[in-house]
Design a protein around this motif. Structure first.
Motif, PDB file in Angstrom:
ATOM      1  N   GLY A 130      37.374  48.058   1.945  1.00  0.00           N
ATOM      2  CA  GLY A 130      36.270  47.173   1.622  1.00  0.00           C
ATOM      3  C   GLY A 130      36.815  45.846   1.129  1.00  0.00           C
ATOM      4  N   ILE A 131      36.390  44.757   1.757  1.00  0.00           N
ATOM      5  CA  ILE A 131      36.871  43.421   1.396  1.00  0.00           C
ATOM      6  C   ILE A 131      35.767  42.675   0.660  1.00  0.00           C
ATOM      7  N   SER A 132      36.047  42.246  -0.567  1.00  0.00           N
ATOM      8  CA  SER A 132      35.115  41.475  -1.380  1.00  0.00           C
ATOM      9  C   SER A 132      33.787  42.224  -1.512  1.00  0.00           C
ATOM     10  N   PHE A 133      32.675  41.652  -1.045  1.00  0.00           N
ATOM     11  CA  PHE A 133      31.392  42.354  -1.098  1.00  0.00           C
ATOM     12  C   PHE A 133      31.486  43.722  -0.433  1.00  0.00           C
ATOM     13  N   GLY A 134      32.274  43.816   0.644  1.00  0.00           N
ATOM     14  CA  GLY A 134      32.446  45.093   1.320  1.00  0.00           C
ATOM     15  C   GLY A 134      33.009  46.168   0.415  1.00  0.00           C
ATOM     16  N   GLY A 135      33.697  45.758  -0.667  1.00  0.00           N
ATOM     17  CA  GLY A 135      34.199  46.723  -1.636  1.00  0.00           C
ATOM     18  C   GLY A 135      33.083  47.390  -2.421  1.00  0.00           C
ATOM     19  N   PHE A 136      31.998  46.657  -2.691  1.00  0.00           N
ATOM     20  CA  PHE A 136      30.834  47.280  -3.335  1.00  0.00           C
ATOM     21  C   PHE A 136      30.299  48.406  -2.456  1.00  0.00           C
ATOM     22  N   ILE A 156      40.389  42.454  -2.975  1.00  0.00           N
ATOM     23  CA  ILE A 156      39.698  41.388  -3.710  1.00  0.00           C
ATOM     24  C   ILE A 156      38.276  41.830  -4.075  1.00  0.00           C
ATOM     25  N   SER A 157      38.185  43.009  -4.667  1.00  0.00           N
ATOM     26  CA  SER A 157      36.886  43.567  -5.029  1.00  0.00           C
ATOM     27  C   SER A 157      37.032  44.470  -6.238  1.00  0.00           C
ATOM     28  N   GLY A 158      35.934  44.639  -6.955  1.00  0.00           N
ATOM     29  CA  GLY A 158      35.884  45.542  -8.094  1.00  0.00           C
ATOM     30  C   GLY A 158      34.524  46.212  -8.125  1.00  0.00           C
ATOM     31  N   HIS A 159      34.227  46.878  -9.237  1.00  0.00           N
ATOM     32  CA  HIS A 159      32.922  47.549  -9.317  1.00  0.00           C
ATOM     33  C   HIS A 159      31.824  46.600  -9.790  1.00  0.00           C
ATOM     34  N   ARG A 160      32.215  45.407 -10.244  1.00  0.00           N
ATOM     35  CA  ARG A 160      31.249  44.397 -10.699  1.00  0.00           C
ATOM     36  C   ARG A 160      31.884  43.026 -10.571  1.00  0.00           C
ATOM     37  N   PHE A 161      31.067  41.987 -10.683  1.00  0.00           N
ATOM     38  CA  PHE A 161      31.578  40.627 -10.750  1.00  0.00           C
ATOM     39  C   PHE A 161      32.081  40.336 -12.163  1.00  0.00           C
ATOM     40  N   ASP A 260      37.870  39.069 -12.159  1.00  0.00           N
ATOM     41  CA  ASP A 260      39.023  38.713 -12.981  1.00  0.00           C
ATOM     42  C   ASP A 260      39.930  39.919 -13.212  1.00  0.00           C
ATOM     43  N   VAL A 261      41.026  39.680 -13.932  1.00  0.00           N
ATOM     44  CA  VAL A 261      42.014  40.729 -14.179  1.00  0.00           C
ATOM     45  C   VAL A 261      41.371  41.932 -14.856  1.00  0.00           C
ATOM     46  N   HIS A 262      40.534  41.682 -15.847  1.00  0.00           N
ATOM     47  CA  HIS A 262      39.891  42.789 -16.568  1.00  0.00           C
ATOM     48  C   HIS A 262      39.026  43.619 -15.622  1.00  0.00           C
ATOM     49  N   THR A 263      38.325  42.973 -14.714  1.00  0.00           N
ATOM     50  CA  THR A 263      37.486  43.699 -13.761  1.00  0.00           C
ATOM     51  C   THR A 263      38.320  44.570 -12.838  1.00  0.00           C
TER      52      THR A 263
END
Length: 332
Positions: A130-136, A156-161, A260-263
């Motif tokens: 999943g890339i960016s939004f695709g990671g959601f 380049i994705s996480g569980h939230r912005f 960000d890093v924390h995300t």
């Protein structure tokens, strides 16, 4: 007037040459295979390429909400970008999003769409990315359909912005509400770490912004999708991330404008078998600017967490020598 036309023509030629040279450097591996684009069941756009016995399915980023993949004038460009991230021996299917989805067609509906096309048309993949939004989408997909996911990459994705990412999304909503597609495209495109690429993209948008806007999906339809996808429902992502059983690699840059890093760390920690690689000072354009290094990280993860690794000794963390331990796998 004639001088201005001549200047614009010369500038255009220079920009085209520079962009072509830049893209050749950024995507050094040409597409040495046929590339197909079209629609799957339910109106799901796709691009297929690559060659080999293994199959990767890639959930594309938010750009595919603005312009459906099958209507791209150069699907080979997307194929080259994705192909540059995968090891040899992988063919791939890039999935996009419906051009005119029903009202309220959110993340859960997209997950159902993608599961349906995998089971009915393109088959069970060896890898989901999943890339960016695709990671959601990929996180919910992996949680809801574990039988279809052996290994997962969140690029380049996480569980939230992040907070900054949420502010950027608010700005995108404002562009769409004003019908300003050109502004939205520019806001999404000028994210490179290296300033000369931002300059080149700015020049290209200045020259071709009208065409880009005319080829985009109706801003009202995109806004409807944004409201269904980026509202309060995003808060549920955390629960899905914690349910993912497949080994999962999170790859990002420490200067990403949306996550960000924390995300990134938080997402990796929520995963049952999470692995994290961060690239110092890189932005949301990490997969383009550092495609070779990202490909190396993905190849190492696939090798170390494959069926043989999981059946034997514990999988080692992706930690580079000398990297600070709180940022597992941080890379210069």
């Amino acid at each position: 007037m004639a001088r201005r036309i001549l200047l614009r023509a010369l500038l255009g030629a220079a920009v085209v040459a520079a962009v072509a040279g830049g893209l050749a450097w950024l995507n050094p591996r040409p597409a040495e295979y046929p590339v197909r684009a079209g629609l799957l069941a339910g109106g799901i756009p796709f691009i297929q390429g690559g060659a080999g016995p293994k199959h990767a399915v890639v959930f594309f980023g938010g750009n595919a909400l603005l312009k459906p993949l099958h209507r791209s004038s150069d699907p080979g460009r997307y194929a080259r970008q994705v192909g540059a991230l995968l090891p040899e021996g992988y063919r791939f299917t890039i999935l996009g999003y419906r051009e005119d989805p029903p009202e309220g067609h959110g993340l859960d509906a997209i997950v159902r769409d993608f599961a349906d096309v995998m089971r009915r048309e393109i088959g069970r993949p060896d890898l989901v990315m999943g890339i960016s939004f695709g990671g959601f989408v990929a996180q919910r997909f992996a949680a809801e359909h574990p039988d279809l996911v052996d290994q997962l990459v969140l690029l380049i994705s996480g569980h939230r912005f992040s907070a900054a990412g949420r502010e950027r999304m608010d700005r995108q909503f404002a562009f769409l509400e004003a019908g300003d597609v050109r502004g939205l495209v520019g806001d999404n495109a000028l994210l490179f770490r290296r300033p000369w690429y931002n300059w080149l993209v700015s020049l290209k948008l200045w020259m071709e912004g009208g065409r880009v806007a005319s080829e985009a999906t109706d801003p009202a339809l995109v806004l409807r999708s944004y409201r269904a996808l980026f509202g309060e429902d995003l808060g549920r992502n955390r629960d899905f991330t914690g349910r993912i059983a497949a080994p999962t690699l999170v790859v990002g840059g420490t200067a990403d404008q949306f996550f960000d890093v924390h995300t990134f760390q938080e997402t990796a920690d929520l995963l049952r078998d999470g692995h994290l690689v961060l690239f110092t000072d890189e932005t949301h354009m990490l997969p383009i600017e550092r495609s070779r290094d990202v490909a190396d990280a993905i190849a190492g993860f696939l090798r170390d967490t494959g069926p043989r690794s999981r059946s034997g000794t514990p999988v080692p963390a992706l930690l580079e020598a000398g990297a600070p331990r709180p940022l597992r796998g941080m890379r210069p």
